[in-house]
Design an enzyme around this catalytic site. Structure first.
Site, PDB file in Angstrom:
ATOM      1  N   TRP A 150       1.144  -1.170  -0.419  1.00 51.82           N
ATOM      2  CA  TRP A 150      -0.099  -0.152   0.089  1.00 51.82           C
ATOM      3  C   TRP A 150       0.551   1.348   0.016  1.00 51.82           C
ATOM      4  O   TRP A 150       0.567   1.980  -0.917  1.00 51.82           O
ATOM      5  CB  TRP A 150      -1.183  -0.041   1.407  1.00 51.82           C
ATOM      6  CG  TRP A 150      -2.365  -0.671   0.916  1.00 51.82           C
ATOM      7  CD1 TRP A 150      -2.597  -1.995   1.324  1.00 51.82           C
ATOM      8  CD2 TRP A 150      -3.304  -0.950  -0.133  1.00 51.82           C
ATOM      9  NE1 TRP A 150      -3.114  -2.802   0.854  1.00 51.82           N
ATOM     10  CE2 TRP A 150      -3.424  -2.295   0.160  1.00 51.82           C
ATOM     11  CE3 TRP A 150      -3.033   0.073  -1.588  1.00 51.82           C
ATOM     12  CZ2 TRP A 150      -4.806  -2.532  -0.497  1.00 51.82           C
ATOM     13  CZ3 TRP A 150      -4.431  -0.677  -1.479  1.00 51.82           C
ATOM     14  CH2 TRP A 150      -4.948  -2.122  -2.302  1.00 51.82           C
ATOM     15  N   ASP A 161      -1.223   6.898   6.055  1.00 49.79           N
ATOM     16  CA  ASP A 161      -2.878   5.980   5.379  1.00 49.79           C
ATOM     17  C   ASP A 161      -2.991   5.193   6.383  1.00 49.79           C
ATOM     18  O   ASP A 161      -2.921   4.428   6.802  1.00 49.79           O
ATOM     19  CB  ASP A 161      -2.238   5.209   4.245  1.00 49.79           C
ATOM     20  CG  ASP A 161      -3.299   4.435   3.424  1.00 49.79           C
ATOM     21  OD1 ASP A 161      -4.520   4.495   4.519  1.00 49.79           O
ATOM     22  OD2 ASP A 161      -3.165   3.151   2.079  1.00 49.79           O
ATOM     23  N   LYS A 174     -12.695  -1.298   7.044  1.00 50.02           N
ATOM     24  CA  LYS A 174     -12.348  -2.043   7.989  1.00 50.02           C
ATOM     25  C   LYS A 174     -12.743  -1.599   8.854  1.00 50.02           C
ATOM     26  O   LYS A 174     -13.876  -2.241   9.834  1.00 50.02           O
ATOM     27  CB  LYS A 174     -10.670  -1.965   8.034  1.00 50.02           C
ATOM     28  CG  LYS A 174     -10.292  -2.221   6.691  1.00 50.02           C
ATOM     29  CD  LYS A 174      -8.943  -1.387   6.235  1.00 50.02           C
ATOM     30  CE  LYS A 174      -8.298  -1.489   4.654  1.00 50.02           C
ATOM     31  NZ  LYS A 174      -8.942  -3.020   3.954  1.00 50.02           N
TER      32      LYS A 174
END
Ligand SMILES: Cc1ncc(COP(=O)(O)O)c(C=O)c1O
Length: 363
Positions: free
Chosen positions: A105, A175, A199
């Protein structure tokens, strides 16, 4: 739940939501608080939706102790669109940003930023095959960077920072898609925090952005209107029709978290769940996790079988046992249990029970 056996969903995202939240949403689905209509069918300009939006923001502020000089934005396009929005708004002075490469990511964020300016890889965990993160002062921060970006929790490899990196005066961008609200953080240490919702917050598509006010005046002229933090902030997340139902659900999750005692309480729960699961993996002769112990994620627990050919058998039998979505990410294979805030301890205990059953049968 209609099935006789308990079912636990370990998906990395969209992930399970608290059952109480789903039940509340179900109760209110057709008639929100006597209005006769669903939140999904309401004008976003109506007083009632504006009060939902305000309450969502206030509850997030309370949960994260967000200082007054930070704006909270509800945006669309998930976390990935923030890979573009961040450089489009923040890369204004030097057109240069620094990145800590801890895996998939963080690499995606850096690749996207490269389209708008230059990027510097400040540190890379590649030599450890992304089994580690970095200590607070371990990474040298050069001058003349618009910001430093990092990924506190790498969802795929299950690697997490234990401390906030020390970046001096350079704005720090995080992030937090897979760790937001899982443990208390000092928001004032960040220039900007963003997270995809699917999430620890709510339905996919929504992104939450928490940005220090002085950083939102710096947009590049070509920044699209809907990615422009100044415009989104000035229009109170209503620069177009916001994802109203996702915002409403996020608020139900925030209210659930407040009822549970807030982030410090859920952190204790998360520590306990992760310790139980890593303990079971470390005791096992068949299953293992190979992330450097201090950087093991408390949200995403990847694990592998020493006898690799048994992986599909394990996944199939786990599904039969009611343990869903334990397959690892397509880029790394193996297995992964995502145990976000909403995963009850009972789910982790059930997984541990099955790891032992499977090992006794096959090892
Ligand atoms: C850390 C992290 N960043 C970004 C993303 C991408 O999120 P989205 O699919 O909402 O764009 C994910 C998705 O799992 C993630 O885990």
């Amino acid at each position: 739940m209609t099935s006789a056996k308990p079912v636990f969903n370990f998906c990395s995202g969209p992930a399970m939501l608290p059952i109480e939240v789903m039940q509340q949403a179900q109760t209110e689905l057709l008639d929100f608080q006597g209005t006769g209509i669903s939140v999904m069918e309401m004008s976003h300009r109506s007083d009632i939706f504006i009060s939902i939006l305000n309450s969502t923001e206030q509850n997030l502020r309370k949960l994260m102790s967000i200082p007054d000089n930070y704006r909270v934005l509800f945006m669309q396009g998930g976390a990935s669109l923030q890979f573009s929005a961040v450089p489009l708004n923040l890369m204004s002075e030097f057109r240069r940003a620094g990145f800590m490469n801890t895996g998939y990511w963080s690499q995606r964020a850096m690749a996207e930023a490269q389209r708008y300016g230059s990027t510097v890889e400040l540190a890379s965990a590649q030599s450890s095959n992304f089994k580690t993160a970095f200590a607070a002062g371990e990474v040298d921060i050069p001058q003349q960077l618009d910001y430093v970006h990092y990924t506190p929790n790498e969802t795929i490899d299950g690697v997490a920072f234990t401390e906030i990196p020390d970046v001096g005066d350079v704005p720090l961008v995080a992030d937090m898609s897979s760790c937001i609200l899982s443990a208390p953080i000092d928001v004032s240490r960040f220039g900007l925090i963003y997270a995809g919702a699917q999430k620890n917050i709510g339905p996919a598509g929504l992104a939450v952005v928490i940005v220090r006010e002085d950083l939102i005046r710096l947009d590049l002229p070509s920044t699209p209107r809907l990615l422009n933090y100044r415009i989104v902030s000035d229009q109170v997340s209503m620069a177009n029709t916001p994802p109203t139902f996702a915002i409403y659900l996020a608020n139900l999750v925030f209210q659930w978290l407040l009822r549970k005692g807030g982030v410090p309480q859920i952190e204790q729960h998360n520590i306990e769940k992760a310790a139980l699961l890593y303990g079971a993996l470390d005791r096992s002769k068949l299953f293992y996790n190979d992330v450097r112990a201090q950087y093991r994620s408390k949200m995403n627990v990847p694990f592998f079988l020493r006898e690799e050919t048994l992986t599909p058998v394990f996944l199939e039998e786990a599904t039969q046992f009611g343990l869903l979505n334990l397959q690892g990410h397509r880029s790394s294979g193996g297995c992964r249990a995502s145990i976000y805030n909403a995963m009850p301890k009972a789910g982790v205990m059930r997984l541990i029970e099955f790891l032992e059953i499977f090992e006794n049968r096959y090892a």
